[in-house]
Write an enzyme that holds these catalytic residues in place. Sequence first.
Site, PDB file in Angstrom:
ATOM      1  N   GLU A 253       0.766  -1.248   0.033  1.00 55.72           N
ATOM      2  CA  GLU A 253       0.094   0.109   0.077  1.00 55.72           C
ATOM      3  C   GLU A 253       0.860   1.258  -0.067  1.00 55.72           C
ATOM      4  OE1 GLU A 253      -1.877   0.901   3.933  1.00 55.72           O
ATOM      5  OE2 GLU A 253      -1.170  -1.094   4.401  1.00 55.72           O
TER       6      GLU A 253
ATOM      7  N   ARG B 215       3.134   9.208  16.869  1.00 58.23           N
ATOM      8  CA  ARG B 215       3.845   7.857  16.758  1.00 58.23           C
ATOM      9  C   ARG B 215       4.444   7.722  18.238  1.00 58.23           C
ATOM     10  NH1 ARG B 215       8.523   6.046  12.479  1.00 58.23           N
ATOM     11  NH2 ARG B 215       9.745   7.034  14.313  1.00 58.23           N
TER      12      ARG B 215
ATOM     13  N   LYS C 226       9.350  -0.428   4.895  1.00 59.12           N
ATOM     14  CA  LYS C 226       9.001   0.845   4.041  1.00 59.12           C
ATOM     15  C   LYS C 226       9.793   1.125   2.969  1.00 59.12           C
ATOM     16  CE  LYS C 226      11.554   3.303   7.887  1.00 59.12           C
ATOM     17  NZ  LYS C 226      11.338   4.641   8.786  1.00 59.12           N
TER      18      LYS C 226
ATOM     19  N   ARG D 119       1.818   9.748  11.462  1.00 57.09           N
ATOM     20  CA  ARG D 119       1.088   8.331  11.513  1.00 57.09           C
ATOM     21  C   ARG D 119       0.344   8.734  13.008  1.00 57.09           C
ATOM     22  NH1 ARG D 119       3.625   3.067  11.824  1.00 57.09           N
ATOM     23  NH2 ARG D 119       1.826   1.594  12.194  1.00 57.09           N
TER      24      ARG D 119
ATOM     25  N   GLU E 272      -3.125   7.402   8.938  1.00 59.22           N
ATOM     26  CA  GLU E 272      -2.157   8.620   8.691  1.00 59.22           C
ATOM     27  C   GLU E 272      -3.009   9.726   8.752  1.00 59.22           C
ATOM     28  OE1 GLU E 272       1.958   9.489   7.292  1.00 59.22           O
ATOM     29  OE2 GLU E 272       0.982   7.650   8.051  1.00 59.22           O
TER      30      GLU E 272
ATOM     31  N   LYS F 279       2.755   4.552   1.291  1.00 57.87           N
ATOM     32  CA  LYS F 279       3.225   5.093   2.235  1.00 57.87           C
ATOM     33  C   LYS F 279       2.773   6.751   2.308  1.00 57.87           C
ATOM     34  CE  LYS F 279       6.927   5.509   5.545  1.00 57.87           C
ATOM     35  NZ  LYS F 279       6.845   6.738   6.009  1.00 57.87           N
TER      36      LYS F 279
END
Length: 528
Positions: free
Chosen positions: A224, A246, A396, A231, A271, A226
Amino acid sequence: MRRFSDLIDRLVYTRSRNAKVKLIADYLRATPDPDRGWALASLTGQLDLAAVKPALVKALIEERVDPELFRMSRNYVGDLAETCSLLWPEPPGRPTPVVVPPLGEVVETLKALPRGQGAATMTTLMDRLDVPGRYALIKLATGALRIGISARLAKTAFAQAFDVDVEEVEEIWHGLVPPYLPLFQWGEGHIERPRYDDIPVFRPFMLAHPLEDGAVDLTDYAAEWKWDGIRVQIARAGGETRLFSRTGDDITNSFPEVAEAMPIDAVLDGELLVRGTAQGNSAASFNALQQRLGRKAVSGAMLRDFPAFVRLYDVLYDGAQDLRGQPWTERRERLEAMMARLPGERFDLSGLIVAGDFAQLAALREGARDASIEGLMLKRRDSLYSAGRKVGLWYKWKRDPLVVDCVMMYAQRGSGKRSSFYSDYTFGCWSEDGTLLPVGKAYSGFTDAELKMLDGFVRNNTVAKFGPVREVTKSLVLEVAFDSVHRSKRHKSGVAMRFPRISRIRTDKPAEEADTLETLAKLITDPV
């Protein structure tokens, strides 16, 4: 107070992370309640003493020493607490030995003072303390430690001190208040771990490793985008909703519209973005989100012009049911089913990317320069939601950074261990008429040896001084790497960089050959 000031003094001169953790852990084991709890609150940024602000401390020292001497000393030292603790004159006739009050007594005294009424009390305390004690007092009172200690590191030290899991500490942290007596009772084994089922508390995030080399099998991993926001975790329980960053900071007040829109008891991972101007589910650039970050109160204009929403990645709890022990595929199905219960204005789902093989996925990543896309996430389909970074589960895969050559324009001293170095650099690009205009500021990306070289350049090439800022000759080219660039009305150049860092010092390149604003503008991906 003397034990706390000794801890702060030793932490300032300790570079090793493990050594800092041990110092704090030893202190927490050896110090009685409530002093250790107030110290932990200070180290984690949870202590707010409204009566004392930096301006009050500055006014006190300027009453006792020449203001110009203070200004020059502050400019050289780079830290208010260190400057004031060194310059503060010793009171005449002070008894020896000095009786220093315990930390808990100092905190309770300052907490009881009305806002702005701390001058007399601070003066008395400063007169009673030595240099390390005054330094620790100012840091404590103003809430500006800046000694290289993060909240996470302090919690890790607590976990080490009492042989508990730091993730368990995180899970109860937001249900606690200083001086954390139940926390220490649990750590010492006197009570069971506190439970806060009716309070929206923070659960540690699952994080990803960078995908450095090689490929992954897309039959085992889902992909998916980023997204380029921040976050967040949305937690609702007991009729209350909180948003956490985060690092576990409560940011609910900065985004009240998102909290108010959460209709169900759950803990969701996603996000935080600002809605774009284009039709559909578009997200604006990070520059738009930045207008909202860090604001304790949000105006109606901000809510209207920069409406926030959350693009959801995962679900940790559905009601009271903990889903973290289920594989990603099952949590994803649960999240997809949950979307019908969430208002589309504030919540949408981060879609999965369909690719025939890894080569096709790599091509999609390479072509993605959308203003709100930072790269790709690769998640193992059978992965449980495990706190922290676990090897082989999530990756990531960020876009390669953009690079331009800029010219150093201004420099400023850093803080903490960098307070003696000019380590914060403002740099610019050339406009059409040959004027150098600032486009960004960076304080990372260089080695210690390069920092010394840059600091020497600033000292030897300063042409003007503006308080703590030094203007330098426009002669040193810096290669700057950054994630994206956006339009900005706040900057004279009209652009703002996202995550700029110094990637190379171009002593080989003349300043007149640095890049232009036109070159930088061509990299903008913001919607018009």
